[in-house]
Scaffold this active site. Structure first.
Site, PDB file in Angstrom:
ATOM      1  N   ASP A 198      24.474   4.178 -10.565  1.00  0.00           N
ATOM      2  CA  ASP A 198      23.139   4.598 -10.964  1.00  0.00           C
ATOM      3  C   ASP A 198      22.232   4.356  -9.769  1.00  0.00           C
ATOM      4  O   ASP A 198      22.056   3.216  -9.342  1.00  0.00           O
ATOM      5  CB  ASP A 198      22.724   3.746 -12.166  1.00  0.00           C
ATOM      6  CG  ASP A 198      21.321   4.070 -12.646  1.00  0.00           C
ATOM      7  OD1 ASP A 198      20.762   5.105 -12.223  1.00  0.00           O
ATOM      8  OD2 ASP A 198      20.784   3.284 -13.446  1.00  0.00           O
ATOM      9  N   ASP A 218      15.068  20.077 -24.913  1.00  0.00           N
ATOM     10  CA  ASP A 218      14.290  20.036 -26.160  1.00  0.00           C
ATOM     11  C   ASP A 218      12.815  20.318 -25.879  1.00  0.00           C
ATOM     12  O   ASP A 218      12.120  20.965 -26.662  1.00  0.00           O
ATOM     13  CB  ASP A 218      14.467  18.680 -26.866  1.00  0.00           C
ATOM     14  CG  ASP A 218      14.236  17.483 -25.935  1.00  0.00           C
ATOM     15  OD1 ASP A 218      14.447  17.628 -24.707  1.00  0.00           O
ATOM     16  OD2 ASP A 218      13.850  16.405 -26.441  1.00  0.00           O
ATOM     17  N   SER A 258      39.176   8.394  59.031  1.00  0.00           N
ATOM     18  CA  SER A 258      39.734   9.579  58.360  1.00  0.00           C
ATOM     19  C   SER A 258      39.249  10.880  59.001  1.00  0.00           C
ATOM     20  O   SER A 258      38.464  11.610  58.408  1.00  0.00           O
ATOM     21  CB  SER A 258      39.422   9.546  56.867  1.00  0.00           C
ATOM     22  OG  SER A 258      38.064   9.273  56.615  1.00  0.00           O
TER      23      SER A 258
END
Lengths: 637, 307
Positions: free
Chosen positions: A118, A176, A550
């Site tokens: 609920d 209702d 390198s």
């Protein structure tokens, strides 16, 4: 009070009176349906639940006496019984007349036991509804027939859908007060259907009810002869439960605990999340990926011949494998996915908003990891389903965001598996549960982790260090300042808490490459070895600084191509030969000019200038300090 | 619950589902808490909880002790049951009696609400603090009482054992967050989703031993303040004019005998207890004096640290 309680559908008690053994036998085989009721304070939600409890004779005389007294004192129904008072629990809520948390109710009929979550309809309590919906098989969306589809109706439907509830009931209440009008009912249903379609809800059942008067709750109402569907309760009793479908999926069991009462027994305890398992089945342990065979399914009574999704069991394997809490046992040929980056939807549940980038605990099944949430992609307005820009998520916000975890998670998308796709986030300081999340999909799969046992991948290493692995490749003439700049960069990274390692001639030439000279072939091999070592180090999550002359483009390209895209950063330390020769820190140029050193770059061996270095440092115009700052800024951006 | 046939054809029954959920909860606590304990009160819920624990850790013994917070005013049959169960289970049994209550001879005849407060609420807090337990299993169910319906499975208590109903962690899926600060503790309720009927059905199906007081037998009783009380020992103070009468009675819940109302019954076996329960018109806790003290009394007791 109209609509006195009818017990006609609960023949239970008549049977219990006549033949209790027969009754018990029947009730042993009841199934369990968990559902959630969603609606606002005024939609009559508590009244509906109270009505179900009352009609199923779950309310006893003493409770009824309290209820009757309370109804007269604080009820909203005059002298009539206010069913809502039955279910509004805490004292503060009773005063305010609202439910402010998730409450669980229980009732049973001949066919089923029901657990009702609920949850409140107030906007600020999205978190409660998400909590209640997380365990529900079905959602009842309550609508006031006089008011029709409201914003909150859309919100509740969206949340139920988001949490993966496939069975929806649209209960149009207070018929209702709407004259039991079929036209009114049909109009509401039509409006709802078009909304449901738009958010991907495929199916729902609409029922016209009056929870106060009892229409179409237990029995079909004479007031709605035009309604041909089942009354609410018989739908709840007969609707198919998702858990049966779970058994048809491949086997998965998150390991909760290893049961080792003595040296001879080693069982893996857990709740089977999907599928079916039998002794003899081939299973795979995730994340290690190792396989074995189920030996026994052990219970306190006898061993089981099979066990299915939803059962808590203890499984032994035929092999001694490493397997502990957080691992998942899965069908060997259909294991779940493993990943560490996901898109997920988050529902923020704490007052403190989401802080993107902050580490939270994440619990998924039995796995605990640290997760970092990225900036949300967008937030979802739960009233309009619009996508909004968002920088954070605050209490009750729902948003989509990517997240990264420090260890791979064994998971399935939430839409396939609640157990392996749903998670919670926990604040590491306050220990509060701050968010719930649902995984959509993995952004990137951890490569073949199923097939490489114990493979902690490079991302895992890097994440542990909170950094992106890089290879900073310093190239330039001897004496150009490569090592000096690299040293400075390393110090700056260290100060930032970054893990790095510096490779240069000094620590490579004396060990790893001491067998190499300076011929062109040796220079190539030198760089190849350095490249391989650097790769291992970046795999370990490090920022590698390599300072080597390198001289050849090809070797530099070779190393670049060994690295992942974006990882290799070529830094050309540019110094004119004359200046390098003037500096001659190590006296090498002098020796080379004197012919004592052969193959010296710039003298009798060429240096091939980089064409497109990521960074170019001119050591004549910039200081080493400035160069180092520039490099750090580049990799930290 | 055993399923020898392949269960692939249908969903689990509700009792199989509840059993499995309870076992999962207990295993999570053992895996993630440092020093758990199981509160054992000898009642039917305790019996079911202990039975589930033995299943959860089979073939091992449940890796935690049992704690009985004694008031010295339980039924004699309950003490006999407690000692028997401790012997059979192979688990350590800790019995704690609040020394303050012992010293002041707190009893239900003279001290009213103080009796529950000192023996049970204070006694429990003392025991948890003294032994340093960081998680305590309790047999409470959500269907017992309205404020229980909103209780979490993992319920956090501050270092002073208080329960703050407005500041509980959300519990999603079956993911429990047991992280806590030093001194904080968790009460864990593995039977949260069981109803009284489920408990009885399970006791019946699994043949779980329960205290004989649950079955009807002729016992000496007096009618007092709307309750049918059993005169269990010589400490029961008869009021002027009260004479114990033999009645066939049984108990739906068990507590301190001078505070626990019996029902007249002839149910001598579990099916008949269930039958009476299904046909009865009063709720289970109606036999307990404690709830009638004041409106929302259970909630107030819980905030103060009552289980």
């Amino acid at each position: 009070m109209t609509g006195a309680p009818t017990h006609s559908s609960y023949g239970a008690h008549a049977l219990a009176a006549q033949d209790i053994e027969a009754y018990l036998l029947r009730h042993q085989h009841k199934s369990l349906l968990r559902f959630i009721t969603c609606g606002s304070v005024d939609d009559g939600k508590s009244t509906l639940i109270g009505r179900l409890l009352y009609d199923s004779k779950m309310i006893f005389e003493d409770q009824l006496a309290t209820l009757t007294a309370d109804s007269k004192r604080i009820g909203t129904q005059g002298q009539e019984i206010d069913f809502a008072l039955l279910v509004d629990g805490l004292a503060a809520e009773r005063e305010q007349g609202i439910t402010i948390d998730v409450a669980y109710r229980f009732f049973a009929t001949e066919k089923r036991k029901f657990i009702v979550a609920d949850t409140p309809g107030h906007e600020q309590y999205t978190r409660n509804m998400v909590t209640g919906a997380s365990t529900a098989d079905l959602a009842i969306i309550l609508v006031d027939a006089r008011k029709g589809i409201l914003t909150q109706t859309r919100r509740h439907s969206y949340l139920a859908h988001l949490l993966g509830i496939k069975k929806l009931v649209l209960a149009i209440n207070k018929m209702d007060l709407a004259g039991y009008s079929e036209a009114r009912f049909s109009a509401i249903v039509a409006e709802y259907r078009s909304f449901a379609d738009s958010i991907g809800i495929r199916d729902f059942l609409a029922v016209p009810i009056s929870s106060l008067a009892g229409d179409n709750i237990v029995t079909s109402s004479e007031n709605t002869p035009w309604y041909l569907g089942p009354p609410l309760l018989s739908h709840l009793e007969n609707v198919e439960i998702d858990s049966s479908a779970l058994q048809l999926r491949p086997f998965r069991m998150p390991v909760q605990w290893v049961n080792r009462p003595d040296l001879d027994f080693r069982g893996f305890a857990g709740l089977i999340s999907e599928g079916l398992v039998r002794p003899g089945d081939a299973v795979r342990v995730l994340p290690s990926g190792r396989t074995s065979t189920v030996a026994r399914i052990v219970t306190a009574d006898t061993d089981l011949r099979s066990a299915a999704a939803g059962q808590s069991v203890t499984i032994t394997l035929t092999d001694e494998l490493d397997c502990s809490r957080g691992d998942v046992l899965a069908a060997a040929e259909h294991p779940p996915e493993v990943a560490d980056q996901f898109e997920a939807v988050l529902v923020w549940m704490a007052d403190e908003p989401l802080l993107p980038g902050r580490p939270y605990w994440l619990k998924l099944a039995t796995q605990w990891v640290t997760a970092t949430i990225h900036n949300p992609k967008y937030q979802i307005n739960v009233n309009t389903m619009e996508h909004l820009a968002a920088r954070t998520l605050s209490l009750n916000a729902i948003g989509i965001a990517n997240l990264s975890t420090d260890k791979p998670l064994i998971f399935e998308p939430y839409e396939k598996s609640r157990e392996l796709g749903g998670f919670i986030l926990i604040d590491k300081i306050s220990n509060a549960t701050v968010a719930a999340g649902m995984l959509h999909f993995a952004l990137r799969r951890s490569s073949n982790i199923h097939w490489q046992p114990l493979d902690i991948d490079r991302n895992a290493h890097a994440r542990l260090k909170h950094q992106h692995p890089r290879l900073l490749w310093f190239t330039g003439l001897s004496g150009s300042g490569k090592s000096s700049i690299a040293n400075l960069v390393q110090k700056k990274l260290y100060a930032l808490g970054k893990h790095s390692f510096l490779l240069d001639g000094d620590n490579v030439r004396h060990g790893l490459n001491k067998d190499l000279g300076f011929t062109d072939a040796d220079r190539v091999e030198n760089i190849r070895r350095i490249g391989e070592v650097a790769k291992l180090m970046t795999d370990a999550g490090l920022i590698v600084l390599a300072a080597f002359i390198s001289p050849f483009r090809a070797e530099r390209r070779m190393v670049r191509e060994m690295s992942l895209p974006g990882e290799f950063v070529e830094i050309y330390v540019e110094t004119p030969l004359e200046i390098a020769e003037q500096r001659d820190v190590k006296g090498l140029y002098k020796k080379a000019r004197a012919g004592e050193l052969k193959h010296f770059t710039g003298i009798d061996s060429p240096y091939e200038t980089p064409e497109h270095p990521e960074i170019r440092v001119n050591t004549v115009e910039t200081t080493a300090e400035q160069a180092a700052d520039e490099i750090v800024a580049y990799i930290m951006r | 619950m055993n399923t020898h046939a392949a269960p692939g054809v249908s969903a689990l029954t509700h009792l199989q589902g509840l059993e499995s959920e309870s076992i999962h909860i207990m295993r999570e606590v053992i895996a993630e808490c440092e020093k758990p304990v199981m509160l054992y009160s000898m009642g039917k819920d305790s019996a079911v909880m202990l039975h589930l624990a033995r299943k959860a850790f089979f073939p091992g013994t449940p890796p935690f002790p049992l704690l009985h917070v004694d008031t010295t005013w339980k039924f004699r049959d309950m003490y006999a049951m407690r000692d028997q169960v401790a012997k059979n289970s192979g688990m350590q049994l800790i019995v704690h009696r609040n020394p303050d209550a012992v010293a002041r001879a707190i009893n239900p005849f003279d001290h009213g609400a103080l009796h529950t407060d000192l023996w049970k609420t204070e006694g429990l807090k003392q025991a948890l603090t003294q032994f340093g337990f960081d998680a305590a299993f309790g047999g409470a169910r959500r269907d017992e009482e309205k404020s229980r319906a909103k209780e979490r499975v993992f319920s956090f208590r501050s270092a002073s054992h208080r329960w703050d109903p407005k500041n509980q962690r959300p519990e999603l899926w079956n993911l429990y967050n047991p992280r806590k600060l030093k001194g904080e503790s968790i009460r864990v309720f593995p039977l949260s989703n069981w109803t009284e009927l489920d408990i009885w059905q399970y006791i019946h199906l699994e043949n779980i031993p329960i205290v004989p007081l649950y079955f009807a037998a002729p016992r000496p009783t007096v009618q007092r303040d709307g309750l049918l009380l059993m005169v269990d020992d010589e400490r029961f103070r008869l009021r002027p004019g009260e004479v114990p009468v033999q009645r066939s009675i049984r108990f739906r819940t068990l507590g301190c005998y001078p505070l626990t109302g019996a029902v007249e019954s002839s149910a001598m076996a579990v099916p008949h207890i269930i039958q009476e329960m299904l046909l009865t018109t009063t709720s289970e806790r109606q036999g307990r004096a404690i709830d009638h003290d004041q409106a929302a009394s259970m909630e107030q007791k819980k905030q103060a640290g009552y289980f």
